[in-house]
Design a protein around this motif. Structure first.
Motif, PDB file in Angstrom:
ATOM      1  N   GLY A  40       0.802  -1.225   0.000  1.00 27.99           N
ATOM      2  CA  GLY A  40       0.000   0.000   0.000  1.00 27.99           C
ATOM      3  C   GLY A  40       0.827   1.263   0.000  1.00 27.99           C
ATOM      4  N   ASN A  41       2.144   1.143  -0.170  1.00 29.31           N
ATOM      5  CA  ASN A  41       3.025   2.319  -0.215  1.00 29.31           C
ATOM      6  C   ASN A  41       3.103   2.825  -1.656  1.00 29.31           C
ATOM      7  OD1 ASN A  41       3.558   1.924   2.530  1.00 29.31           O
ATOM      8  ND2 ASN A  41       5.295   0.582   2.083  1.00 29.31           N
ATOM      9  N   TYR A  42       1.989   3.388  -2.136  1.00 29.30           N
ATOM     10  CA  TYR A  42       1.916   3.737  -3.551  1.00 29.30           C
ATOM     11  C   TYR A  42       2.857   4.877  -3.917  1.00 29.30           C
ATOM     12  CZ  TYR A  42      -2.171   0.743  -3.461  1.00 29.30           C
ATOM     13  OH  TYR A  42      -3.011  -0.329  -3.310  1.00 29.30           O
ATOM     14  N   ALA A  43       3.117   5.801  -2.997  1.00 29.12           N
ATOM     15  CA  ALA A  43       4.052   6.887  -3.292  1.00 29.12           C
ATOM     16  C   ALA A  43       5.442   6.328  -3.567  1.00 29.12           C
ATOM     17  CB  ALA A  43       4.088   7.882  -2.132  1.00 29.12           C
ATOM     18  N   ALA A  44       5.871   5.371  -2.727  1.00 31.75           N
ATOM     19  CA  ALA A  44       7.166   4.740  -2.971  1.00 31.75           C
ATOM     20  C   ALA A  44       7.120   3.864  -4.215  1.00 31.75           C
ATOM     21  CB  ALA A  44       7.566   3.912  -1.753  1.00 31.75           C
ATOM     22  N   ALA A  45       5.964   3.248  -4.482  1.00 28.99           N
ATOM     23  CA  ALA A  45       5.840   2.349  -5.632  1.00 28.99           C
ATOM     24  C   ALA A  45       5.994   3.119  -6.941  1.00 28.99           C
ATOM     25  CB  ALA A  45       4.509   1.623  -5.594  1.00 28.99           C
ATOM     26  N   TRP A  46       5.333   4.292  -7.057  1.00 29.29           N
ATOM     27  CA  TRP A  46       5.445   4.996  -8.340  1.00 29.29           C
ATOM     28  C   TRP A  46       6.842   5.589  -8.545  1.00 29.29           C
ATOM     29  CZ3 TRP A  46       6.767  10.052  -8.838  1.00 29.29           C
ATOM     30  CH2 TRP A  46       6.429  10.971  -7.847  1.00 29.29           C
ATOM     31  N   LYS A  47       7.507   5.915  -7.458  1.00 30.55           N
ATOM     32  CA  LYS A  47       8.886   6.404  -7.606  1.00 30.55           C
ATOM     33  C   LYS A  47       9.815   5.278  -8.063  1.00 30.55           C
ATOM     34  CE  LYS A  47       8.105   9.994  -4.167  1.00 30.55           C
ATOM     35  NZ  LYS A  47       8.263  10.409  -2.757  1.00 30.55           N
ATOM     36  N   ALA A  48       9.572   4.061  -7.559  1.00 29.52           N
ATOM     37  CA  ALA A  48      10.362   2.914  -8.026  1.00 29.52           C
ATOM     38  C   ALA A  48      10.028   2.606  -9.480  1.00 29.52           C
ATOM     39  CB  ALA A  48      10.081   1.699  -7.142  1.00 29.52           C
ATOM     40  N   GLN A  49       8.755   2.774  -9.858  1.00 32.80           N
ATOM     41  CA  GLN A  49       8.368   2.528 -11.245  1.00 32.80           C
ATOM     42  C   GLN A  49       8.996   3.552 -12.193  1.00 32.80           C
ATOM     43  OE1 GLN A  49       6.978   0.011 -12.470  1.00 32.80           O
ATOM     44  NE2 GLN A  49       6.442   0.657 -14.551  1.00 32.80           N
ATOM     45  N   GLU A  50       9.155   4.772 -11.739  1.00 35.81           N
ATOM     46  CA  GLU A  50       9.871   5.776 -12.540  1.00 35.81           C
ATOM     47  C   GLU A  50      11.286   5.300 -12.855  1.00 35.81           C
ATOM     48  OE1 GLU A  50       8.365  10.348 -12.075  1.00 35.81           O
ATOM     49  OE2 GLU A  50       9.700   9.570 -10.525  1.00 35.81           O
ATOM     50  N   LYS A  51      11.930   4.694 -11.856  1.00 39.38           N
ATOM     51  CA  LYS A  51      13.286   4.186 -12.061  1.00 39.38           C
ATOM     52  C   LYS A  51      13.278   3.038 -13.062  1.00 39.38           C
ATOM     53  CE  LYS A  51      17.685   4.025 -11.162  1.00 39.38           C
ATOM     54  NZ  LYS A  51      18.600   5.107 -11.593  1.00 39.38           N
ATOM     55  N   VAL A  52      12.244   2.188 -13.010  1.00 35.48           N
ATOM     56  CA  VAL A  52      12.125   1.086 -13.969  1.00 35.48           C
ATOM     57  C   VAL A  52      12.052   1.641 -15.387  1.00 35.48           C
ATOM     58  CG1 VAL A  52      10.609  -0.758 -14.779  1.00 35.48           C
ATOM     59  CG2 VAL A  52      11.065  -0.508 -12.335  1.00 35.48           C
ATOM     60  N   ILE A  53      11.224   2.660 -15.577  1.00 33.51           N
ATOM     61  CA  ILE A  53      11.076   3.265 -16.907  1.00 33.51           C
ATOM     62  C   ILE A  53      12.390   3.890 -17.358  1.00 33.51           C
ATOM     63  CG2 ILE A  53       9.911   5.107 -18.177  1.00 33.51           C
ATOM     64  CD1 ILE A  53       7.414   4.522 -16.505  1.00 33.51           C
ATOM     65  N   ALA A  54      13.075   4.562 -16.436  1.00 29.58           N
ATOM     66  CA  ALA A  54      14.352   5.188 -16.785  1.00 29.58           C
ATOM     67  C   ALA A  54      15.375   4.140 -17.205  1.00 29.58           C
ATOM     68  CB  ALA A  54      14.867   6.004 -15.606  1.00 29.58           C
ATOM     69  N   LEU A  55      15.417   3.000 -16.502  1.00 23.17           N
ATOM     70  CA  LEU A  55      16.371   1.948 -16.843  1.00 23.17           C
ATOM     71  C   LEU A  55      16.031   1.291 -18.178  1.00 23.17           C
ATOM     72  CD1 LEU A  55      16.872   0.273 -13.342  1.00 23.17           C
ATOM     73  CD2 LEU A  55      18.534   1.663 -14.611  1.00 23.17           C
ATOM     74  N   ARG A  56      14.750   1.173 -18.482  1.00 24.51           N
ATOM     75  CA  ARG A  56      14.364   0.563 -19.755  1.00 24.51           C
ATOM     76  C   ARG A  56      14.543   1.528 -20.920  1.00 24.51           C
ATOM     77  NH1 ARG A  56       9.096  -3.080 -18.011  1.00 24.51           N
ATOM     78  NH2 ARG A  56      10.316  -4.932 -17.480  1.00 24.51           N
ATOM     79  N   GLY A  57      14.461   2.799 -20.663  1.00 23.49           N
ATOM     80  CA  GLY A  57      14.666   3.788 -21.712  1.00 23.49           C
ATOM     81  C   GLY A  57      13.673   3.636 -22.840  1.00 23.49           C
ATOM     82  N   ASP A  58      14.199   3.555 -24.066  1.00 21.04           N
ATOM     83  CA  ASP A  58      13.326   3.433 -25.237  1.00 21.04           C
ATOM     84  C   ASP A  58      12.602   2.098 -25.295  1.00 21.04           C
ATOM     85  OD1 ASP A  58      14.149   5.930 -25.970  1.00 21.04           O
ATOM     86  OD2 ASP A  58      15.701   5.223 -27.373  1.00 21.04           O
ATOM     87  N   GLN A  59      13.000   1.149 -24.485  1.00 24.35           N
ATOM     88  CA  GLN A  59      12.365  -0.169 -24.477  1.00 24.35           C
ATOM     89  C   GLN A  59      11.152  -0.224 -23.548  1.00 24.35           C
ATOM     90  OE1 GLN A  59      13.447  -2.463 -26.669  1.00 24.35           O
ATOM     91  NE2 GLN A  59      14.873  -0.832 -27.295  1.00 24.35           N
TER      92      GLN A  59
END
Length: 415
Positions: A193-212
Motif C-alpha cells: 500500500g506504499n503507492y508513493a514509494a511504488a510509483w517512484k520505483a516505477q519511474e526508475k524502472v522506466i528510466a532503466l528501460r529507456g526506449d524499451q
C-alpha cells in the motif's frame, strides 16, 4: 444582468395575471337567483300569450300571474341579498393584490438569494470550456496532493515479508542499475500500500528501460500515482498516460484515466465521449468496464445526454491462464551439473524471463509458485519473499492458489 431582467419580467407578468384575476373575480352574470328572475318573467309573458289565444281561461290566468309574481318578488329579494354579499370593497381587493405582489416578487427573489448564486456571472459554453482548460492547466501537482493526504497505513503483512522488503529497498540503493530489483521493489511497495514509494520505483524502472519501456510501464506508473493521490489524476499522471497512448493508442487503462481526468477538470462531456467509446470497444471482462458502467450514466447526465442507454455487452468466457515456459525447481536443481558460469547463466536467464513476464502481464498461481521456488533454490530469499508477498495480494480471493503459493514459499525456506 440579462438573467435579472428576464426573471424580473417573468415575475412581474405572473403577478399581473394574478392581480387581474383577483380584481375580476366577480361574475358578470350576477348571482344564481338572477336566472330565476328571468325564468319567472318569461313565464308571465307566456301566460299573457296563452290567454290571448284562449288557451287559458281568464280566471286561471289571473291565479297563475299572482303565484308567479309572488315567486318573482321572493327571487328578487334573494338576488339583492346575494349581490350585496358577493360585492367586496375595491380597496380590499387592491390591498390583497398588493400583498400578493409583495409575496410573489419578494419571496421568489429572497429565496433565490439563499439557494441560488446571485453573484455568479453568466457562464456561456465558451467561458465554461475556457475555465475548464484553465483549471486543468493550474491544478495541483502530485507532490502537493500527496502532502495534503494523511499517511497511509500498510495492510497487514507477514513480519518476514516486511523485513525482506526493507532489505530490498537497501539493495536497490546499493545497485541502482538493477532493473529486476526495481521491478520487484515496485510490486512490493504496491502490495504494502506504499503507492508513493511504488510509483517512484516505477519511474526508475522506466528510466532503466529507456526506449524499451512499454505502454504498460507508463500506465502502471500513472495507476500508482493516482492511487497514491486518492483517485486524483495529477499533471504528472497525465503525462504518463499520454506517453502510454503515444505507444498504444487503444490502451484501455490510459483511456479510462483520461476520461476520469476530464471529469475532474470540468469537462464531463469529453469524459462521457471517452468512456462511451471505450465501453463499446472493450471486452466485457476488461478491468475498466465495471467502474465505467458504475459512473457513465451520471456522466451522461452531466454531459446533457439524459436519454443515454448503457450498451449491451456480450458475455465471454474468462480466458485461460497462459502457460508460458518457466523454470521449475527440478530445472534449477538439474543445472547443478553445469559449470558455475553456465549454471548461473542458464538459471538467471530463465528466472529473469519468467519474473519479467509476471511483472508485466501477470500469470497463473502455478507460475508464481514456480518463480518463488526457483528463487529459493538460487538462494535469493529477498526476491523470493517479495514475489511471495505480491502473489498473496494477487490471489487473495483464491484459497487454492494461496495454498499452492504458500507451499512454494515453504519449499524456498520462507516459512
Amino acid at each position: 444582468m440579462v438573467f435579472w431582467i428576464l426573471t424580473g419580467a417573468l415575475a412581474l407578468a405572473l403577478v399581473a395575471l394574478l392581480v387581474v384575476s383577483l380584481l375580476r373575480g366577480t361574475r358578470e352574470t350576477g348571482p344564481a337567483e338572477s336566472f330565476d328572475l328571468q325564468v319567472y318573467r318569461d313565464q308571465l309573458k307566456e301566460i299573457d300569450r296563452d290567454t290571448a289565444r284562449g288557451v287559458i281561461a281568464q280566471d286561471e290566468a289571473e291565479r297563475l300571474r299572482v303565484e308567479i309574481s309572488r315567486r318573482l318578488l321572493a327571487a328578487d329579494a334573494k338576488a339583492q341579498a346575494a349581490t350585496s354579499a358577493e360585492t367586496q370593497p375595491r380597496s380590499t381587493g387592491m390591498a390583497i393584490a398588493a400583498l400578493m405582489a409583495v409575496c410573489v416578487l419578494g419571496g421568489s427573489f429572497g429565496l433565490y438569494t439563499q439557494l441560488g448564486a446571485p453573484n455568479l456571472p453568466d457562464l456561456p459554453l465558451e467561458t465554461r470550456i475556457a475555465n475548464a482548460a484553465e483549471a486543468r492547466d493550474n491544478r495541483p501537482g502530485q507532490a502537493e496532493v500527496e502532502a495534503r493526504l494523511p499517511v497511509s497505513v500498510s495492510p497487514d503483512a507477514p513480519v518476514e515479508y516486511v523485513e525482506l522488503v526493507t532489505k530490498l529497498r537497501k539493495a536497490v540503493v546499493e545497485r541502482p542499475d538493477d532493473l529486476q530489483g526495481h521491478i520487484l521493489l515496485t510490486r512490493s511497495e504496491a502490495a504494502l500500500g506504499n503507492y508513493a514509494a511504488a510509483w517512484k520505483a516505477q519511474e526508475k524502472v522506466i528510466a532503466l528501460r529507456g526506449d524499451q519501456a512499454h505502454a504498460k510501464d507508463y500506465t502502471d506508473l500513472a495507476d500508482m500515482m493516482i492511487l497514491s493521490a486518492n483517485g486524483y489524476v495529477s499533471p504528472e499522471a497525465q503525462d504518463a498516460l499520454e506517453m502510454a497512448l503515444s505507444l498504444d493508442g487503444q490502451n484501455g487503462v490510459a483511456r479510462y484515466y483520461g476520461g476520469l481526468m476530464m471529469a475532474q477538470t470540468g469537462r464531463p462531456d469529453v469524459a462521457f465521449r471517452l468512456w462511451d467509446s471505450l465501453l463499446r470497444d472493450s471486452p466485457p471482462d476488461a478491468p475498466w468496464v465495471p467502474p465505467i458502467r458504475d459512473q457513465i450514466e451520471d456522466m451522461a447526465y452531466l454531459a446533457g445526454q439524459s436519454r443515454y442507454q448503457l450498451p449491451d455487452l456480450p458475455t465471454s468466457p474468462a480466458p485461460a491462464s497462459p502457460q508460458a515456459p518457466g523454470p521449475s525447481g527440478d530445472d534449477v536443481a538439474a543445472a547443478a551439473e553445469l559449470t558455475p558460469e553456465e549454471r548461473m547463466q542458464m538459471i538467471q536467464g530463465m528466472v529473469s524471463q519468467l519474473s519479467e513476464r509476471l511483472a508485466e502481464e501477470g500469470g497463473s498461481a502455478e507460475e508464481w509458485a514456480r518463480l518463488i521456488n526457483a528463487l529459493g533454490v538460487l538462494g535469493e530469499t529477498e526476491r523470493a519473499a517479495a514475489i511471495w508477498g505480491e502473489a498473496q495480494s494477487v490471489f487473495a480471493q483464491n484459497a487454492e492458489s494461496i495454498a499452492l503459493i504458500n507451499a512454494a514459499a515453504q519449499r524456498a525456506g520462507l516459512k
